[in-house]
Scaffold this motif. Structure first.
Motif, mmCIF file in Angstrom:
data_model
loop_
_atom_site.group_PDB
_atom_site.id
_atom_site.type_symbol
_atom_site.label_atom_id
_atom_site.label_comp_id
_atom_site.label_asym_id
_atom_site.label_seq_id
_atom_site.Cartn_x
_atom_site.Cartn_y
_atom_site.Cartn_z
ATOM 1 N N PRO A 68 -19.236 -25.868 -12.298
ATOM 2 C CA PRO A 68 -20.310 -26.767 -10.934
ATOM 3 C C PRO A 68 -21.795 -26.001 -11.647
ATOM 4 O O PRO A 68 -21.607 -24.106 -11.311
ATOM 5 N N GLY A 119 -26.443 -30.447 -12.176
ATOM 6 C CA GLY A 119 -26.721 -29.035 -12.208
ATOM 7 C C GLY A 119 -27.553 -28.075 -12.158
ATOM 8 O O GLY A 119 -28.040 -27.352 -11.962
ATOM 9 N N ALA A 142 -30.457 -26.659 -5.123
ATOM 10 C CA ALA A 142 -29.542 -26.818 -4.711
ATOM 11 C C ALA A 142 -28.329 -26.102 -4.247
ATOM 12 O O ALA A 142 -28.575 -25.465 -4.978
ATOM 13 N N ARG A 143 -27.549 -26.265 -3.688
ATOM 14 C CA ARG A 143 -26.413 -26.147 -3.622
ATOM 15 C C ARG A 143 -25.380 -27.092 -3.287
ATOM 16 O O ARG A 143 -25.360 -28.242 -3.675
ATOM 17 N N VAL A 144 -23.451 -26.281 -4.070
ATOM 18 C CA VAL A 144 -22.917 -27.386 -4.369
ATOM 19 C C VAL A 144 -22.208 -27.397 -2.805
ATOM 20 O O VAL A 144 -21.916 -26.345 -2.251
ATOM 21 N N TRP A 199 -23.675 -32.055 -5.315
ATOM 22 C CA TRP A 199 -25.502 -30.761 -5.019
ATOM 23 C C TRP A 199 -26.043 -31.772 -3.910
ATOM 24 O O TRP A 199 -26.266 -32.621 -3.752
ATOM 25 N N ASP A 229 -25.338 -20.438 -6.523
ATOM 26 C CA ASP A 229 -25.253 -22.426 -8.225
ATOM 27 C C ASP A 229 -26.545 -22.131 -8.117
ATOM 28 O O ASP A 229 -25.423 -22.320 -9.501
ATOM 29 N N THR A 230 -27.852 -22.055 -8.176
ATOM 30 C CA THR A 230 -28.705 -21.694 -8.657
ATOM 31 C C THR A 230 -28.652 -20.824 -9.601
ATOM 32 O O THR A 230 -29.207 -20.893 -10.818
ATOM 33 N N LEU A 252 -28.723 -36.158 -5.894
ATOM 34 C CA LEU A 252 -28.616 -35.570 -5.056
ATOM 35 C C LEU A 252 -28.935 -35.358 -3.901
ATOM 36 O O LEU A 252 -29.595 -36.086 -3.196
#
Length: 335
Positions: free
Chosen positions: A48, A54, A65-67, A72, A81-82, A121
């Motif tokens: 990811p 991503g 954005a995050r998982v 996402w 994650d970013t 997203l």
């Protein structure tokens, strides 16, 4: 962007993704195999943040954005994650800079386009951005700004490059047809108005003012006419998914100066035909459309059918070299 139709493209390139997780090895393969038209590789096998959604989410400006287990999701601040997505992109750019010292020529960079990004997203409520027209506009603006910064960074690192921007839009047809499923999976989001789709594509493409923009989709029924109206210089597609229904729009595209990125080389391991055999379908299409064979080399860039992330490293190298050989066959023997 109509002046972009006069841009002379190199005869062969790749789509974007490559196997494995070693940025230097991927860039070395791409620059070695595609001396006239390399691209910045994407390595989704890293996990990811290296996947196409991503990676592009990491480019967004003032949007993060995050998982989540479902995919996402837009968040309030840049989380790990970013940061991971941005770190990997930095490594990729370092490798690109290392292997393109003194390079002067075409160089392609890829990002997910606004509509596939909006379909993938999620908002905080779990529904996709596609469900909210205002959120779609905000996402498009953030993406445009992020791409402007990204292109400037690539120019700084590879100053001799003539950049080509590719927008990946595999979900575009589903967005236009109202086929993107809601979070529950029981319904679909309503189809987005074609003029709205066109306007936001034009806004994102506009960040590469004066430069060529390609839209890639490996889905069936690519909306050629809409993409041409949105000002795209070239359209990239899986050639095996064309049907005779597409003949008219393909003919109009070629005659209107739109470049075709014909995906004729399989993206996963398997036997490769001889180079002339790989482009036989392109020659057949040309004859069916009554187009001049002399136009072939001017109108077609040969590519794999889609990304090479699912291929072995050895096959990926062979597939890119095969694209170059197949393009040479088209140029040498257009009949």
């Amino acid at each position: 962007m109509s002046e972009n139709s006069q841009f002379t493209f190199a005869p062969a390139t790749g789509i974007g993704s490559m196997p494995g997780g070693d940025a230097r090895e991927a860039v070395k393969t791409v620059t070695g195999s595609l001396e006239d038209f390399p691209f910045l590789p994407e390595l989704p096998a890293r996990g990811p943040g290296a996947d196409m959604i991503g990676r592009t989410a990491g480019l967004l400006v003032e949007m993060y954005a995050r998982v989540e287990p479902s995919g996402w999701r837009i968040g309030d601040r840049p989380g790990r994650d970013t940061k991971r997505a941005r770190s990997w992109l930095g490594q990729d750019l370092d490798a690109l800079e290392e292997f393109t010292q003194g390079y002067e020529g075409q160089l392609k960079v890829q990002a997910v386009g606004p509509w596939t990004l909006a379909a993938a997203l999620e908002l905080k409520n779990g529904e996709s951005v596609l469900s909210d027209a205002g959120a779609c506009r905000d996402l498009t603006g953030s993406l445009a700004e992020g791409l402007r910064e990204h292109l400037a960074e690539v120019r700084r690192r590879v100053p001799g490059a003539r950049l080509v921007l590719q927008l990946d839009e595999p979900s575009l047809t589903a967005v236009l047809r109202g086929q993107v499923k809601t979070a529950s999976g029981y319904r679909t989001h309503r189809a987005v108005d074609r003029q709205v789709v066109e306007a936001m594509l034009r806004e994102v493409a506009g960040v590469h003012a004066g430069g060529p923009v390609v839209v890639h989709s490996c889905a069936p029924d690519v909306p050629f006419a809409l993409l041409r109206r949105a000002g795209m210089t070239a359209i990239s597609f899986d050639f095996s998914l064309l049907t005779e229904r597409d003949d008219d729009v393909i003919g109009e595209a070629v005659e209107g100066g739109t470049r075709l990125f014909a995906g004729v080389v399989p993206g996963t391991d398997g036997p490769l035909s001889d180079p002339a055999g790989s482009v036989m379908g392109v020659r057949t299409l040309w004859r069916r459309l009554g187009l001049s064979p002399a136009l072939l080399a001017e109108a077609v860039t040969v590519t794999p059918s889609c990304g090479l992330a699912g291929a072995s490293p050895d096959y990926a190298r062979k597939a890119l070299a095969h694209c170059v050989q197949a393009a040479r066959s088209l140029a040498d023997n257009p009949e």
